[in-house]
Design a protein around this motif. Structure first.
Motif, PDB file in Angstrom:
ATOM      1  N   VAL A 260       0.698 108.379 -12.235  1.00 36.37           N
ATOM      2  CA  VAL A 260       1.141 107.170 -12.379  1.00 36.37           C
ATOM      3  C   VAL A 260       0.064 106.234 -12.573  1.00 36.37           C
ATOM      4  N   LYS A 261       0.207 105.028 -13.331  1.00 37.87           N
ATOM      5  CA  LYS A 261      -0.703 104.025 -13.555  1.00 37.87           C
ATOM      6  C   LYS A 261       0.142 102.658 -13.373  1.00 37.87           C
ATOM      7  N   SER A 262      -0.257 101.872 -12.847  1.00 34.77           N
ATOM      8  CA  SER A 262       0.464 100.689 -12.721  1.00 34.77           C
ATOM      9  C   SER A 262      -0.383  99.185 -13.097  1.00 34.77           C
ATOM     10  N   ARG A 263       0.475  97.931 -13.299  1.00 33.76           N
ATOM     11  CA  ARG A 263      -0.266  96.974 -13.715  1.00 33.76           C
ATOM     12  C   ARG A 263       0.669  95.866 -13.077  1.00 33.76           C
ATOM     13  N   THR A 264       0.083  94.877 -12.577  1.00 32.87           N
ATOM     14  CA  THR A 264       0.898  93.788 -11.691  1.00 32.87           C
ATOM     15  C   THR A 264       0.212  92.567 -12.401  1.00 32.87           C
TER      16      THR A 264
ATOM     17  N   ASP B  36      -3.373 103.704 -21.367  1.00 32.19           N
ATOM     18  CA  ASP B  36      -3.697 102.057 -20.905  1.00 32.19           C
ATOM     19  C   ASP B  36      -3.470 101.048 -21.991  1.00 32.19           C
ATOM     20  N   ALA B  37      -3.274 101.600 -23.114  1.00 38.13           N
ATOM     21  CA  ALA B  37      -2.811 100.691 -24.144  1.00 38.13           C
ATOM     22  C   ALA B  37      -1.531 100.135 -23.992  1.00 38.13           C
ATOM     23  N   TYR B  38      -0.565 101.110 -23.445  1.00 34.57           N
ATOM     24  CA  TYR B  38       0.870 100.923 -23.351  1.00 34.57           C
ATOM     25  C   TYR B  38       1.037  99.591 -22.240  1.00 34.57           C
TER      26      TYR B  38
ATOM     27  N   GLU C 279       2.490  96.056 -21.603  1.00 36.64           N
ATOM     28  CA  GLU C 279       3.274  95.547 -20.534  1.00 36.64           C
ATOM     29  C   GLU C 279       2.927  94.541 -19.866  1.00 36.64           C
ATOM     30  N   LYS C 280       1.735  94.234 -19.482  1.00 34.08           N
ATOM     31  CA  LYS C 280       0.778  93.132 -18.852  1.00 34.08           C
ATOM     32  C   LYS C 280       1.280  91.963 -19.875  1.00 34.08           C
ATOM     33  N   ALA C 281       1.180  91.775 -21.180  1.00 32.16           N
ATOM     34  CA  ALA C 281       0.888  91.042 -22.226  1.00 32.16           C
ATOM     35  C   ALA C 281       2.305  90.269 -22.165  1.00 32.16           C
TER      36      ALA C 281
END
Length: 145
Positions: A136-140, A39-41, A45-47
């Protein structure tokens, strides 16, 4: 002598049971640690997607290439107690909004998009393995200009 051998055998068996119990207790903590690290990584990525200038995000050498192209990088997410690395693969791509003008990857018209906005979804997927299973985790991040 016989009683000492029985006592030693009993204590050895008891110590093995207690060792197994302590390992069972620490296993969920490792799961929690790996979830926190991943989650921290993804927060990083989002930032990063929010921080980069729009021109860099849409450039030919962008970290988020235009879909269906993708960028795939192996990263070290952190370390477990004892120094074992937690590794994963980050897959990045960007997807244009459907109301973008055709030059910006969409199929919009001036009726759909009167302001001529460019809207992109920058997606980061993190693929990692725990216990022989892939997760798999994702952020958009949605950016517009």
């Amino acid at each position: 002598m016989l009683e000492a051998a029985y006592a030693l055998s009993f204590l050895t068996a008891l110590s093995l049971v207690l060792l197994k119990l302590s390992i069972n207790i620490t296993h969920p903590r490792q799961w929690t640690l790996q979830q926190t690290v991943t989650d921290a990584y993804l927060t990083y990525e989002k930032a990063w997607a929010q921080r980069l200038p729009f021109s860099d995000l849409l450039a030919d050498d962008s970290p988020w290439p235009a879909y269906p192209a993708k960028s795939e990088v192996t990263v070290e997410l952190g370390k477990l107690p004892g120094g074992a690395p937690i590794e994963g693969r980050v897959i990045r791509t960007r997807i244009p909004h459907e109301d973008n003008f055709p030059v910006d990857g969409g199929s919009g018209t001036t009726a759909d998009n009167p302001a001529g906005m460019k809207v992109w979804n920058f997606q980061s997927l993190l693929v990692y393995e725990i216990g022989g299973r892939d997760y798999v985790k994702s952020r958009t991040v949605v950016r517009s200009q």
